[in-house]
Design an enzyme around this catalytic site. Sequence first.
Site, PDB file in Angstrom:
ATOM      1  N   TRP B 303       0.990  -1.467   0.132  1.00 40.01           N
ATOM      2  CA  TRP B 303      -0.288   0.085  -0.416  1.00 40.01           C
ATOM      3  C   TRP B 303       1.080   1.298   0.159  1.00 40.01           C
ATOM      4  O   TRP B 303       0.673   2.267  -1.107  1.00 40.01           O
ATOM      5  CB  TRP B 303      -0.824  -0.430   0.769  1.00 40.01           C
ATOM      6  N   HIS B 304       2.035   1.365   0.660  1.00 41.62           N
ATOM      7  CA  HIS B 304       3.186   2.637   1.210  1.00 41.62           C
ATOM      8  C   HIS B 304       3.498   2.818  -0.287  1.00 41.62           C
ATOM      9  O   HIS B 304       3.679   3.977  -0.730  1.00 41.62           O
ATOM     10  CB  HIS B 304       3.723   2.386   2.108  1.00 41.62           C
ATOM     11  N   GLY B 305       3.970   1.636  -1.532  1.00 42.61           N
ATOM     12  CA  GLY B 305       4.844   1.972  -2.608  1.00 42.61           C
ATOM     13  C   GLY B 305       4.280   1.102  -3.775  1.00 42.61           C
ATOM     14  O   GLY B 305       4.376  -0.217  -2.673  1.00 42.61           O
ATOM     15  N   PHE B 446       2.069   8.753  -0.543  1.00 37.08           N
ATOM     16  CA  PHE B 446       2.018   7.416  -0.695  1.00 37.08           C
ATOM     17  C   PHE B 446      -0.126   7.730  -1.029  1.00 37.08           C
ATOM     18  O   PHE B 446      -1.079   7.192  -0.844  1.00 37.08           O
ATOM     19  CB  PHE B 446       1.704   6.762   1.299  1.00 37.08           C
TER      20      PHE B 446
END
Lengths: 391, 446
Positions: B303-305, B446
Site C-alpha cells: 500500500w505504501h509504494g 503514498f
Amino acid sequence: MNKKHIMLMPFIIYCMMFLFEVLTLFLYFPKPMYFRAWEYVSNYSDKDAGTTPFKPLITYDGEMYGDLLRYASFTPLPREYRRQVFIADEWGFRNEPKLLNNPITVVTIGSSFSGGAAETQDMTISGLLTREYNIPTYSFTSQNVQNVWEDRRFIDNTPKYILLPDTVDGIIRSYWNYALSETDIVVTRKSWSSRYEWQKEMDPFPRTYESFAKYAKRFSMLRQLAFDIRLHILNTLLSRNQITSLSTEQVVSYDEDTGQLYFQKELDYPVIDTGGVTTDDVKQAIAVMRQTQQLLDTRGIKLIIAAVPTKAHIQGTDLSTLPDNLVITHLEKRMKEEGILYISVYDDLVSYRNNNVDVYYNDDTHWNEKTNKLIAEKVARIIRESLETSP
Amino acid sequence: MITTEHFFLLYFFPSFILIYLTILRYRQHSANFFLAIASCVFYVSFGTETAPLLLTSLVLDYVISIGITKSHSKTIRRMLTVLVIVENLGILGYFKYVASPSLFPLGLSFITFQRISYIIDNYKTKKGARSFLEFMTYATLFPHIIAGPIVRFSELVNTLRKRVVTPIDIFQGMKLVTVGLFLKIIIADRLFVYEDYLFSHLSTGTSLEAVIASLFFSFRIYTDFSGYSFMAIGLARLMGFIYPENFNSPYMSSSFTEFWKRWNITLSRWLRDYVYIPLGGSRNGAGKTYINLFITMTVAGAWHGDGLVFLIWGVLHGSALVIERIAANHRIRISWPIAIKRTIVFVLVSILWITFKVQSIDQVAELIANLKQGTFSFSSAVSINYLLWASPSIILAAVWSFLIGEQKISSLKPSLSASIILSIIFAATILYSLRQQSVPFIYFQF
C-alpha cells in the site's frame, strides 16, 4: 477574562493574524519587501519581463544596502545604508524618460554591473557620461549587442558606441552579450505613457489561485516581519563573524578585519586564471568580438569593452603575490592588438587598492562609484579623442 | 495548497472557517454544502487532471452504496460491495503500478481505504449516507483527505447531520493545530535539512553521518506524520468533527505488536478490520494466524509504494509480528528491562524506515557500504554546522517521542496560561514557517 475568552484566545490571535495579512496586502502600498531598490523596480510580470527589465516609468528614491548582507544574514550597519534613486523610462530601462528624443552617442549593455545595481542614478556609467561629460548615453541593461542591432529605436537613432562593462570573467565567458549575427529582424518596443497603463496590461492583479498565492506570499507583511525578526535576533546574539562561521550554506565569506563580504565561490578562485579561464578562452572571446565589430562597422558603431577584475581579485587577494601574466592583462594586450576599443582599469584599481581605497562596496557584489567614474572618464576620453581625430 | 503553506494558513483556512462557522450557526443545513465545496477547492488546488476521474468514482460509489443499502438480496449486496472494492482497488492499482508516478492523484491510497471502509460498513450495517451531499461531505473532508487519519463514516455520521462548534472545540482544535504545526515546522522540517544533506552525500560521508541521517529520518517521519495528523484532527475539530487519534508515542513501544497499536492507528485498525479479520484473524489456529499476520503486513507494505523496498519493509514487519506471536504462544518471555526493549524496537523500526527514505535497493546497499567503513567522524565543517543548527530540533524530537507524546497533549485542559502559551507558540510557528520553503509531508507520496 471569562473562561470562554480564555478558550478562544488562540483562535482570536489567529484571526488577527489573518486580518493583518489581508489588510496589509490590499491597503499598504508600496510594499517594503525589498532589500534593495533593484527588486522594487524590477519587472516580474510573466508577460514581458524578458524584454522589459524594469517597471516602465517607475521611480525609487530611498534607502538601500548591499546584496551580500542578505546572503550573509547580516542586518545593515548605519554606515551601510545608502540613498539610491532609480528611474526607469517609458520602455522600462534605467534612463530619464524621453532620453531618446535626442541623438544618442553611447548605449551601455550587459548585466547589473552595467546597470549600476548598487548605484544611484547619477553615479551609473550612463548617468555619469550623460550628466558630467555631456555624452548622451542610453542604459540598455540586461540586453546585448544583438538586441541593439535589432531595436527600431537604435536603427533610427544610431549610437556611435556600444559599451559593455563587466567583470573580466563575464566578458570572457558571456559571449551572448556581444555576439552578433546579421539579421533583418526589427524589434519595435512598446513605450508606455504611465506605469499604471503598463501595470494594467502586463502586471494585473493576479486572478488565478496559483498566481494569487504567489503574490500573497511575496507581499506578505507577516513574512517580512518573520525575516526581520530572525535577522535582528541573529545579529543581536551573534557577531558577524560568528554568523558566517555557523552558516550551513557557506555562500558568503566575511573578512572581519576589512569588513568585506565576498561570495565564497568567487573567493575560492579570486583570480579567474585559477578558475579555469585560459588564454584560449580569451582567444575565442576576441574572435567573437572581432566578428561583431566587423558587423557594427557597417552601421558606424564601435564596440567598447571594459573588463574589471572581480571583487575577490582586487580586494580579497594579496596583489603582490599575483604573477604578472594574468588573464586580464593578456586580454588587454590582445584587445589592443586586434584594435578593439578596450577600457583598461586594472592598473588604476590596483593603485586605489594600494592606497586602501575600496573600489567595490564592502557589502555588495558590485563595484562602487569610483570604478564607474573611472570607466566613464576613460570612455569620455576615447570619445573625445575620436571626435578630435575624425574629419 | 498544503496545510503548512502560507496561502492555506493565512488565506484559505481562516476565510473558510470564519464563513463556515457563521453558516453553521445560522444555516446548519448549508454548512455541509459549503464544506463539500471548500474540500473540492482544496483538493483541486493540487491539480485538476485526475479530479474528473475521482469525482466519477465518488458518484459511482454513492450510487452503488444506495443499491447496497436498499437491496434485499444478500447476493446482490455482496456483488455490489465487491464491485466497489474492485473498482477502487483497480484505480489505486492502476495509478500505483501502471500509470506514470506524476499522475498519481494525491491521497489516493487514503481515499481508497476510506471508501472501502465505507462500503463494507454499509454492507454490514445498511447504515450509509442519507444523501449524496452527506456522502460527499464525508468522502471529501479536506483535513484528512490527503494523508489520513482514515475516519469511518460511523465515527462522523452524527456530526455530519448535526453539529455545534463550542468554545471548547475551538480551544482543542487550536491546541492540536498548534502542536501539529510545531512538530512539522520546528522539528520535522528542520531535521529534513540536515538529513537531506547527509543522504545526498552518502558516498562521501562517514559511518557516523549515515547513522545520524537514519536517526534523523526516523524522528522526522514520526514528527512529520504525527504533525500532519494533529493538524488534520485539529482542523476537523474546529469544524465540529472529532477524529480518532492516530498516534500514541509509537517509539515508546516495547514490541512490534505494541508499535502497530501506536503508529498510524487508523491504518492499523483498517488493516485489522478489513484484511486480517476477513482472512480469518486468529480464529483458525496458530499457523493460519501467522500467515494472516504476514499477509496483512505485506499488504501494508504494498500500500505504501510500488517499489520492492516497501514490500520488504512490510515483510520484515510481518515477520517481526509473527515472531512475537510465536513467542507469546509458546510463552517465551524476555525479561529485559522495558527501557532495553524499547530501545531495541526503536532501533529496529528506525533501520526499517530507511527503506522509506532511499526507496531503492541500490541506495540501501550504498548505505550499508557506508556503515561498514566504520568511520566515526564528520566529513566536513559544513556537516558539523548543520548538526549544530539542527540540534535543537533533534532534542525536541527526542523529548517529544520519549517524554511528552500525544497523551499529554490530549489531557491539556483550557486555562489562561495554556491559552497564552499556545497563542505564542502558534504565532511564532506560523512566522517561522513563512521564512522557509515548505517541505511536503512524507506521507503525501503514498
